[in-house]
Design an enzyme around this catalytic site. Structure first.
Site, PDB file in Angstrom:
ATOM      1  N   GLU A   1       8.960  -6.145  28.780  1.00 31.87           N
ATOM      2  CA  GLU A   1       9.902  -5.748  27.726  1.00 31.87           C
ATOM      3  C   GLU A   1       9.181  -5.211  26.492  1.00 31.87           C
ATOM      4  O   GLU A   1       9.234  -5.820  25.423  1.00 31.87           O
ATOM      5  CB  GLU A   1      10.729  -6.964  27.276  1.00 31.87           C
ATOM      6  CG  GLU A   1      11.489  -7.648  28.362  1.00 31.87           C
ATOM      7  CD  GLU A   1      12.163  -8.925  27.866  1.00 31.87           C
ATOM      8  OE1 GLU A   1      13.282  -9.184  28.310  1.00 31.87           O
ATOM      9  OE2 GLU A   1      11.573  -9.658  27.034  1.00 31.87           O
TER      10      GLU A   1
ATOM     11  N   ARG B   1       7.745  -2.415  20.414  1.00 28.81           N
ATOM     12  CA  ARG B   1       6.825  -1.707  19.524  1.00 28.81           C
ATOM     13  C   ARG B   1       5.967  -0.685  20.272  1.00 28.81           C
ATOM     14  O   ARG B   1       5.732   0.418  19.783  1.00 28.81           O
ATOM     15  CB  ARG B   1       5.908  -2.759  18.876  1.00 28.81           C
ATOM     16  CG  ARG B   1       4.997  -2.236  17.796  1.00 28.81           C
ATOM     17  CD  ARG B   1       3.957  -3.306  17.427  1.00 28.81           C
ATOM     18  NE  ARG B   1       4.534  -4.611  17.200  1.00 28.81           N
ATOM     19  CZ  ARG B   1       4.964  -5.045  16.014  1.00 28.81           C
ATOM     20  NH1 ARG B   1       4.865  -4.284  14.951  1.00 28.81           N
ATOM     21  NH2 ARG B   1       5.482  -6.255  15.895  1.00 28.81           N
TER      22      ARG B   1
ATOM     23  N   ARG C   1       8.136  -4.421   6.123  1.00 30.88           N
ATOM     24  CA  ARG C   1       7.069  -5.157   6.807  1.00 30.88           C
ATOM     25  C   ARG C   1       5.850  -5.481   5.924  1.00 30.88           C
ATOM     26  O   ARG C   1       5.289  -6.560   6.046  1.00 30.88           O
ATOM     27  CB  ARG C   1       6.631  -4.424   8.083  1.00 30.88           C
ATOM     28  CG  ARG C   1       7.774  -4.348   9.109  1.00 30.88           C
ATOM     29  CD  ARG C   1       7.329  -3.752  10.433  1.00 30.88           C
ATOM     30  NE  ARG C   1       6.446  -4.627  11.164  1.00 30.88           N
ATOM     31  CZ  ARG C   1       5.143  -4.483  11.270  1.00 30.88           C
ATOM     32  NH1 ARG C   1       4.521  -3.465  10.697  1.00 30.88           N
ATOM     33  NH2 ARG C   1       4.421  -5.335  11.948  1.00 30.88           N
TER      34      ARG C   1
ATOM     35  N   TYR D   1       5.400  -9.379   6.165  1.00 32.07           N
ATOM     36  CA  TYR D   1       4.241  -9.992   6.801  1.00 32.07           C
ATOM     37  C   TYR D   1       2.923  -9.314   6.496  1.00 32.07           C
ATOM     38  O   TYR D   1       2.019  -9.324   7.319  1.00 32.07           O
ATOM     39  CB  TYR D   1       4.354 -10.169   8.322  1.00 32.07           C
ATOM     40  CG  TYR D   1       5.496  -9.645   9.107  1.00 32.07           C
ATOM     41  CD1 TYR D   1       6.494 -10.537   9.522  1.00 32.07           C
ATOM     42  CD2 TYR D   1       5.557  -8.320   9.515  1.00 32.07           C
ATOM     43  CE1 TYR D   1       7.531 -10.091  10.317  1.00 32.07           C
ATOM     44  CE2 TYR D   1       6.601  -7.879  10.317  1.00 32.07           C
ATOM     45  CZ  TYR D   1       7.573  -8.775  10.708  1.00 32.07           C
ATOM     46  OH  TYR D   1       8.582  -8.348  11.506  1.00 32.07           O
TER      47      TYR D   1
ATOM     48  N   CYS E   1      12.692  -2.718  -7.666  1.00 30.20           N
ATOM     49  CA  CYS E   1      12.398  -3.617  -8.772  1.00 30.20           C
ATOM     50  C   CYS E   1      11.776  -4.908  -8.261  1.00 30.20           C
ATOM     51  O   CYS E   1      12.334  -5.993  -8.413  1.00 30.20           O
ATOM     52  CB  CYS E   1      13.667  -3.921  -9.542  1.00 30.20           C
ATOM     53  SG  CYS E   1      14.429  -2.426 -10.133  1.00 30.20           S
ATOM     54  N   GLU E   2      10.626  -4.780  -7.616  1.00 31.43           N
ATOM     55  CA  GLU E   2       9.861  -5.916  -7.100  1.00 31.43           C
ATOM     56  C   GLU E   2       8.400  -5.512  -7.187  1.00 31.43           C
ATOM     57  O   GLU E   2       8.033  -4.459  -6.656  1.00 31.43           O
ATOM     58  CB  GLU E   2      10.157  -6.146  -5.606  1.00 31.43           C
ATOM     59  CG  GLU E   2      11.565  -6.539  -5.250  1.00 31.43           C
ATOM     60  CD  GLU E   2      11.834  -8.028  -5.404  1.00 31.43           C
ATOM     61  OE1 GLU E   2      10.883  -8.826  -5.339  1.00 31.43           O
ATOM     62  OE2 GLU E   2      13.009  -8.367  -5.604  1.00 31.43           O
TER      63      GLU E   2
END
Ligand code: PLP
Length: 427
Positions: free
Chosen positions: A286, A289, A326, A330, A357-358
């Site tokens: 399966e 990615r 992402r 992570y 705004c981060e």
């Protein structure tokens, strides 16, 4: 790793000029190379399916799903993994053959279970007892017989970020391998007249470059296959070994070909089965990615460029964590190029910031770049998997569209959200 093509200083993808696409469609957008998806599917056919009769491959749709992707996967002769009613609905709407659908998930709702039975999906991968009982009840209600696999937590640790590691014992996924536990499931399923157990499933993690966790899991599963044969007289027909095959994001990645995983898996399985006197079950893989990741890029326009003297230069783009969570989720690493300056030396360094705004909304730290100017086209590589699929509307940024390219032709397969689209569900 896919080698980048250029023409007169411009990045080319599947014979299309990226700066021209940026001008035509407006940025940001996801650019997907259909030629590369098809090459990957062909590799699955040649190096796995043709080599091991009875084997199957399903694309894990959570990596990237839209109607057109369903059509491509159907046409390439693969199956489709879904993990939710929404993914299943997309496959249904695309006319995807339901017998090739595998339904996963650790907490399927009543509505999702009813949908899976109603559409007669090919396999339901049952994660827990609560689901098993509800699936039997629903299949009984609809007078259907469903083919199922049990998801097993093989208890192996994969060498990847803990948020994408799934095979360890302490996991929210699957049935633990201890004999008591599994015995309950086996006893139960044997009495369920609307369910037919075909075998077992595991998935050890994602973005793996070594095959040892897959091989270890195969050994553990062989032990289980032997145990259920001895204790329950159950013959395992199918073993689904999940996905997780790693791809190229940056020069830190040295991805192996798919066959490194699949040949290793098949060799270990044959050896284990021979030594235990078992029939070799049919194997399903399966990949998610691996099929789509390197086929995707995200195309942005560079706006403000800010030099913090003695520290670093920030170049901000017209997207960020809403279209690619992402890096902040992570700590994922990406590489990018300036699509309109491919021949210029990369003699500067810039940190690619998003527009949210981060402070954590940084796509790439300290990227080698040519001399930058506002209006340059930035192409972030290997964003095909888990980007569009994970996108949000944070800061009310509309979700970018998807442009598919193949053999020099481009087409829009998902239009960008409009501001109005974002209000379409509001009362
Ligand atoms: C996510 C997932 C996959 C695909 O993982 P990739 O790392 O994208 O190949 C396959 N099977 C299951 C059950 C999954 O949850």
């Amino acid at each position: 790793m896919v080698k980048l093509q250029t023409h007169q200083g411009h990045l080319q993808v599947a014979g299309c000029d990226v700066p021209e696409l940026a001008a035509k469609y407006g940025t940001p957008f996801y650019l997907v190379n259909q030629n590369l998806i098809e090459d990957r599917c062909k590799e699955i056919h040649a190096d796995f399916l043709a080599k091991y009769p009875g084997s199957r491959a399903a694309y894990a749709s959570k990596a990237f799903l839209c109607l057109e992707m369903c059509r491509i996967i159907a046409q390439q002769g693969l199956g489709l993994d879904v993990v939710s009613g929404g993914e299943l609905f997309t496959a249904v709407q695309a006319g995807f053959p339901m017998e090739r659908v595998i339904f996963h998930g650790n907490n399927k709702t009543d509505q999702e279970i009813a949908m899976a039975v109603d559409h007669q999906v090919g396999r339901v991968v049952v994660d827990n007892m609560y689901e098993l009982e509800r699936l039997q009840a629903e299949a009984g209600r609809q007078d259907r017989k469903m083919d199922i696999l049990f998801r097993i937590t093989p208890g192996v640790d994969s060498h990847t970020h803990k948020f994408i590691s799934t095979g360890q014992l302490d996991s929210k996924f699957g049935i633990p391998t201890d004999p008591e536990h599994l015995r309950d499931y086996m006893d139960k399923v044997m009495t369920m007249t609307n369910l037919r157990l075909l075998g077992f499933h595991f998935h050890v993690g994602s973005q793996l470059h070594a095959n040892d966790s897959h091989l270890k899991a195969v050994e553990i599963l062989a032990g289980i296959i032997q145990r259920v044969k001895e204790e329950h007289g159950f013959i395992t027909e199918e073993l689904n070994v999940g996905g997780g095959y790693g791809i190229y994001y940056t020069d830190e990645d040295e991805p192996e070909p798919l066959s490194y995983f699949t040949d290793g898996i098949m060799e270990t399985l044959h050896k284990e089965c021979a030594s235990r006197g078992l029939n070799v079950p049919a194997v399903t893989i399966e990949p998610g990615r691996w099929v789509i990741g390197e086929a995707g890029m995200t195309i942005y326009t560079i706006g403000s460029i800010k030099e913090v003297p003695g520290i670093r230069t920030y170049a901000a783009v017209d997207g960020g964590m809403p279209d690619n969570p992402r890096p902040s989720l992570y700590d994922a690493k990406y590489d990018a190029v300036i699509a309109n300056k491919m021949d210029a030396p990369r003699d500067a360094v810039a940190t690619i910031a998003g527009k949210c705004c981060e402070s954590g909304d940084i796509l790439i730290w300290d990227l080698p770049v040519p001399q930058l100017a506002p209006g340059d086209t930035l192409a972030v590589r290997s964003t095909g998997a888990y980007n569009f699929a994970m996108a949000s509307n944070y800061n009310r940024l509309p979700r970018p569209g998807v442009v598919m390219v193949k053999n020099g032709l481009d087409r829009l397969v998902v239009r960008p959200q409009s501001y109005q689209d974002m209000l379409s569900t509001e009362i």
